[in-house]
Design a protein around this motif. Sequence first.
Motif, short mmCIF file in Angstrom:
data_model
loop_
_atom_site.label_atom_id
_atom_site.label_comp_id
_atom_site.label_asym_id
_atom_site.label_seq_id
_atom_site.Cartn_x
_atom_site.Cartn_y
_atom_site.Cartn_z
N SER B 43 27.32 -26.63 12.58
CA SER B 43 26.54 -27.51 11.70
C SER B 43 25.05 -27.22 11.80
CB SER B 43 26.80 -28.98 12.04
OG SER B 43 28.16 -29.29 11.82
N GLU B 83 29.38 -32.65 6.83
CA GLU B 83 30.42 -33.01 7.78
C GLU B 83 30.57 -34.53 7.84
OE1 GLU B 83 29.48 -31.62 11.69
OE2 GLU B 83 31.48 -32.03 12.48
N ASP B 155 30.81 -28.01 5.22
CA ASP B 155 30.88 -28.28 6.65
C ASP B 155 32.11 -29.13 6.93
OD1 ASP B 155 30.39 -28.54 9.31
OD2 ASP B 155 28.35 -29.32 9.13
N GLU B 156 33.08 -28.54 7.56
CA GLU B 156 34.33 -29.22 7.91
C GLU B 156 34.91 -29.96 6.70
OE1 GLU B 156 35.52 -28.99 11.01
OE2 GLU B 156 33.81 -28.59 12.32
#
Lengths: 332, 284
Positions: B43, B83, B155-156
């Motif tokens: 991240s 995220e 992100d994720e």
Amino acid sequence: MKNILKIFMRDLKTARRDSMALIIIIMPIVLAIGITLFTPGLADTTVNLALLKNDDPAHIQYMENFAKVELFDTRQDAIARVQKRDDVAAVIRKDKSYEIILQGNEPNMVENYAASLSALYETGQTIEASNVTLYSFGQSTSPIKTMLVNMLISMTIMLAGMLIAISIVGEKADNTINAVNVTPVSQTEFVLGKTLLGGFIALVSIIIALLITGYDDINWLMILLVGVSSMALSLIIGFLMGLMSDDVIEAATNVKMIMLPVAGSILGYELLAANWQWTMYWSPFYWAYKANQLVLSKTADWPSVLLSTGMVLLLTLLVYFAAKPKIRKGLS
Amino acid sequence: MISVKNLSHSYGNDRKLAVKNISFEVENGETFGFLGPSGAGKSTTQGILTGLLKLQKGDVSVAGYDISRVHNERFNTIGVSFEQSNVYSKLTAKENLQFYAKLFDVPTRDPMELIHLVGLLGKENDLAGTFSKGMKHRLTFARSMINNPELWFLDEPTTGLDPAIAANIKDIIKEKTTAGTTAFLTTHNMFIADELCDRVAFIIDGEIVLIDTPSSLKLQYGQKLVVITYLKDDQVVKETLKTTDEKDRLRIGEVVNLYEVQTMHTKEATLEEIFIQVTGRGLV
Ligand SMILES: Nc1ncnc2c1ncn2[C@@H]1O[C@H](COP(=O)(O)OP(=O)(O)O)[C@@H](O)[C@H]1O
Ligand SMILES: [Mg+2]
């Protein structure tokens, strides 16, 4: 500019859904109505007097110059009129002098006014000779009311700052600042959009409050100028409070801390002797209050208004530059 | 599309680096996976590439812009999915997308279409504040597509979603990247990475350990495994044996000779197993 407006519109939409923000928007208007109801009116300085038809025509004419006169046939009729709901004082000849009959619940002003007018009449003051005194009596603003309205303006500015704070605290809680930071909107536009929220609402609230309280014949251009400096103040207060606080409760607590210098500045202006006023020169709130005072009491001239608002802007700018790194950091 | 040279980043003033001297390139149209356990620095890297974290050390250019200078207009072609979901809780799902769409100077997608795409249809007029974590995550993901980005940071994107929804999100990503969108995808889910990424980087403790294509990694590191089930004393026994291991190979012959084999098939090593083999660490 387009982006600033978009940020502003979103903040406005959110503010409408936030009970605290709504209270903040409505509060100045409610207080303005309160001030109008509980202090002697400015627009409504006419006092109603009940006189007898068989009174000395000179006396009737004299009173009609300064008050709204109603004539009655008998003393009983006049007293009956006094006892009606609205505020009327009867001025009735008794021996060589006059007696003033009141219901008892009238504002002091009605009593004082009737008494003063009678006194002036008895001492033989003509309109011409007493012009200065009487003119000022009838037309000048009530100092207490001006003070209250001015305090209301100071409060409105702070509340508008609070709006910005609420908006920032909301962005922080939702972590949405990051999301805006990855759009073409610049940080400066983001800040200005929020400033517009506080400044716009402060300005609108102040204008509405002034109209409600009857200060509609002041110099609006001057008020606008003071409004701009108020906007700068709201900005700085709002951003600092918003960035210092993690939730609305904390922001409200921080407002209270800012109340201190504001209250101090107002007290300083109102209570300090002229040769001690300089001790308040550090405070932008002092200068804002002073500028408003001049405009509201209609004693303002451009140089002094420009000086006061200039000082507000200057001091605010100093605070801004001191806080700028913190604001930038807080926004990224 | 992305070029990173000798990038390092530290939170705070201590010597501890969250990202240590990493370098990589992402080609136009490529889907690049950043794989590693949590705390690896994924991240942080995305934060620097999207300009949310200040570039401290290294040379980074993204979509043709040197990111050490501010170019707000570059975000017109970039989409970012975070995220941690971050949507306005006081706005409805639709209003969130409408507001966000207005911030771009390029044609944007219809908010309702995106809401439909991520399975939030029927919830468009609910305040995002009332949404579950997964729903907020999907809204954040949908928002990242609003400006038809050429470069997409994810992100994720599937972490914390239930499997059916994760599969839906994965399909959406697949469709967009197949259509030519360049993607920088961060995940600790190796199945997602395996299925979506053209190339992957293994990152651990802020350092990139290797960069390669999933298929080449499997060729290099993947030991062929043989899974045998057989009957022993009327019981079904299952054994997994490596074809690359001398002892295991002998054991396979032994089992085939001694017992009644029921099934026997070979299995490829997963990206996860390769990751463990390369880094000596798991992915959690
Ligand atoms: N805001 C922050 N302040 C201090 N340290 C941080 C911050 N964010 C992340 N870190 C640290 O940096 C390292 C990398 O974190 P991160 O990039 O979030 O990892 P990943 O996304 O791979 O899980 C971790 O050790 C983490 O604790
Ligand atoms: Mg992460």
